[in-house]
Write an enzyme that holds these catalytic residues in place. Structure first.
Site, short mmCIF file in Angstrom:
data_model
loop_
_atom_site.label_atom_id
_atom_site.label_comp_id
_atom_site.label_asym_id
_atom_site.label_seq_id
_atom_site.Cartn_x
_atom_site.Cartn_y
_atom_site.Cartn_z
N GLU A 185 -7.70 0.54 12.73
CA GLU A 185 -6.52 1.27 11.96
C GLU A 185 -6.57 2.86 12.37
OE1 GLU A 185 -6.53 2.44 7.91
OE2 GLU A 185 -7.86 1.34 7.80
N LYS A 199 1.92 8.35 6.62
CA LYS A 199 1.04 7.19 6.49
C LYS A 199 2.39 5.92 6.49
CE LYS A 199 -1.03 5.06 2.56
NZ LYS A 199 -1.55 5.28 1.10
N VAL A 213 -3.93 -0.76 6.77
CA VAL A 213 -4.17 -2.13 7.03
C VAL A 213 -2.84 -2.96 7.18
CG1 VAL A 213 -5.46 -4.21 6.02
CG2 VAL A 213 -6.53 -1.96 5.58
N ASP A 249 1.13 -0.53 -9.65
CA ASP A 249 0.72 0.06 -8.37
C ASP A 249 -0.16 -1.00 -7.58
OD1 ASP A 249 -0.15 1.45 -5.98
OD2 ASP A 249 -0.67 3.17 -6.79
N ASP A 263 -0.98 -4.06 1.23
CA ASP A 263 -2.13 -4.66 2.13
C ASP A 263 -2.35 -6.14 1.47
OD1 ASP A 263 -2.45 -2.23 3.25
OD2 ASP A 263 -4.55 -1.82 2.58
N LYS A 314 -12.97 -0.24 -2.84
CA LYS A 314 -13.48 0.86 -3.67
C LYS A 314 -13.31 0.50 -5.33
CE LYS A 314 -13.60 4.58 -0.70
NZ LYS A 314 -12.77 4.68 0.45
N1 PSU Z 1 -9.15 2.51 1.18
C1 PSU Z 1 -10.15 3.07 1.60
N2 PSU Z 1 -10.19 3.76 2.69
C2 PSU Z 1 -8.86 3.90 3.48
C3 PSU Z 1 -7.77 3.20 2.86
C4 PSU Z 1 -7.96 2.78 1.59
O1 PSU Z 1 -11.30 2.80 0.99
O2 PSU Z 1 -8.74 4.57 4.42
C5 PSU Z 1 -6.34 3.32 3.44
C6 PSU Z 1 -6.08 2.12 4.38
O3 PSU Z 1 -5.68 2.52 5.21
C7 PSU Z 1 -5.31 1.27 3.46
C8 PSU Z 1 -4.54 2.41 2.79
O4 PSU Z 1 -4.51 -0.01 3.94
O5 PSU Z 1 -5.39 3.25 2.53
C9 PSU Z 1 -3.81 1.55 1.50
O6 PSU Z 1 -2.99 2.53 0.97
P1 PSU Z 1 -2.14 2.20 -0.39
O7 PSU Z 1 -3.28 2.16 -1.49
O8 PSU Z 1 -1.22 3.28 -0.49
O9 PSU Z 1 -1.39 0.80 -0.13
MN MN Z 2 0.33 2.22 -3.78
#
Ligand code: PSU
Ligand code: MN
Length: 305
Positions: free
Chosen positions: A25, A87, A107, A139, A143, A160
């Protein structure tokens, strides 16, 4: 072929010959790590994939084109521009493409573009999931929806604890996504090898991972597979140190009213600052570890196709 998609000549040749390919990615490059470590890491990950017998396909959107396979110059461009690049999740694709803009693939969009290109295995660091407090904020990362509908194996180091890991597992169960522990019965928590939550299945070899994905694919089942690969012991962090940093970052995020797509990048950056860069070293090592496993699994999968 999808008229919006450009597959690099090397990746196209590998796919045509049924050779192993591993998707990578680009949000991790532009939003997940600072320059120049982001570019160094992205190039090192590609090297690791090659050393383990597969062809790397870093996935991004450049000038409105969906790209499977970037040149080193394109990776450098992405890393230097960093968070200036949008993003890009699923909902961002139509406008970014129509306007001819760049996008960093999460992802979600990496899975989408990998599937369009015919790539089955994808290595990353961590996935998005159900955020803490999602019962009021709603939220939940796109993914998880993508894992429920797109046939790609995603190899990560777990999630995490910026997320609610229990709710993330519940959501994946609802979506029918198998959550596999590689050599472990417990979901790894990215910086640490343990989370206290169990996975659905433990598998111990790349051949076993490939066999499970192959069966899923041959049955024509919708959706992906999540492989969680614990960070190597020598690079794992002290649980109390990292959890305190995560709690502080989550509290600051809430206090500053950060929401939407900014939440995850904010939390990742704060955790790195609070831990004084230690978390970045761990982050880099776990991505390397996932790239090795993904490459070996892609090699096994290419024998089954
Ligand atoms: N979690 C991590 N490292 C990352 C991401 C998430 O530990 O780099 C990044 C990935 O690209 C993941 C995105 O797909 O953040 C998810 O963002 P959101 O929570 O806004 O969907
Ligand atoms: Mn989100």
């Amino acid at each position: 072929m999808n008229k919006y998609l450009d597959i690099s000549p090397e990746v196209a040749a590998a796919l045509a010959e049924g050779k192993p390919v591993v998707a990578l990615e680009s949000t991790i490059i532009s939003h997940g790590m600072p320059y120049p470590q982001n570019v160094e890491t992205a190039l090192a990950v590609e090297k690791i994939v090659r050393e383990n017998g597969a062809v790397p396909a870093t996935i991004a959107i450049i000038g409105g084109r969906l790209k499977a396979g970037l040149s080193p110059e394109e990776i450098e461009y992405f890393g230097k521009k960093g968070p200036e690049i949008a993003k890009a999740s699923r909902r961002d694709l139509p406008v970014l493409i129509a306007k001819g803009q760049d996008g960093a693939c999460t992802v979600t969009t990496t899975m989408m573009i990998a599937a369009m290109a015919g790539i089955s295995v994808f290595a990353t660091g961590g996935i998005g999931g159900v955020h803490r407090g999602a019962e009021t904020t709603m939220d939940i990362s796109a993914d998880l929806e993508e894992l429920g509908q797109t046939p790609v194996m995603v190899i990560c180091a777990g999630a995490k604890s910026i997320l609610d890991l229990g709710l993330t597992l519940e959501y994946l169960e609802t979506k029918g996504v198998p959550v596999i522990g590689y050599g472990t019965d417990e979901l790894p928590a990215f910086y640490t090898r343990k989370s206290g939550f169990g996975v659905d299945y433990r598998l111990d070899t790349p051949a076993e991972l490939a066999a499970a994905f192959h069966a899923q694919r041959e049955m024509g089942l919708k959706g992906g597979m999540l492989v969680t690969n614990p960070i190597p012991e020598e690079y794992s962090m002290d649980a109390d140190v990292i959890n305190a940093a995560i709690d502080q970052a989550v509290a600051e995020c809430k206090a500053q009213g950060i929401h939407g797509k900014a939440t995850t990048p904010f939390l990742l950056a704060r955790i790195k600052d609070i831990t004084g860069g230690d978390s970045l070293d761990s982050n880099i090592q776990l991505v390397f570890n996932n790239a090795r496993l993904a490459s070996k699994t892609a090699c096994e999968l290419s024998k089954l196709a």
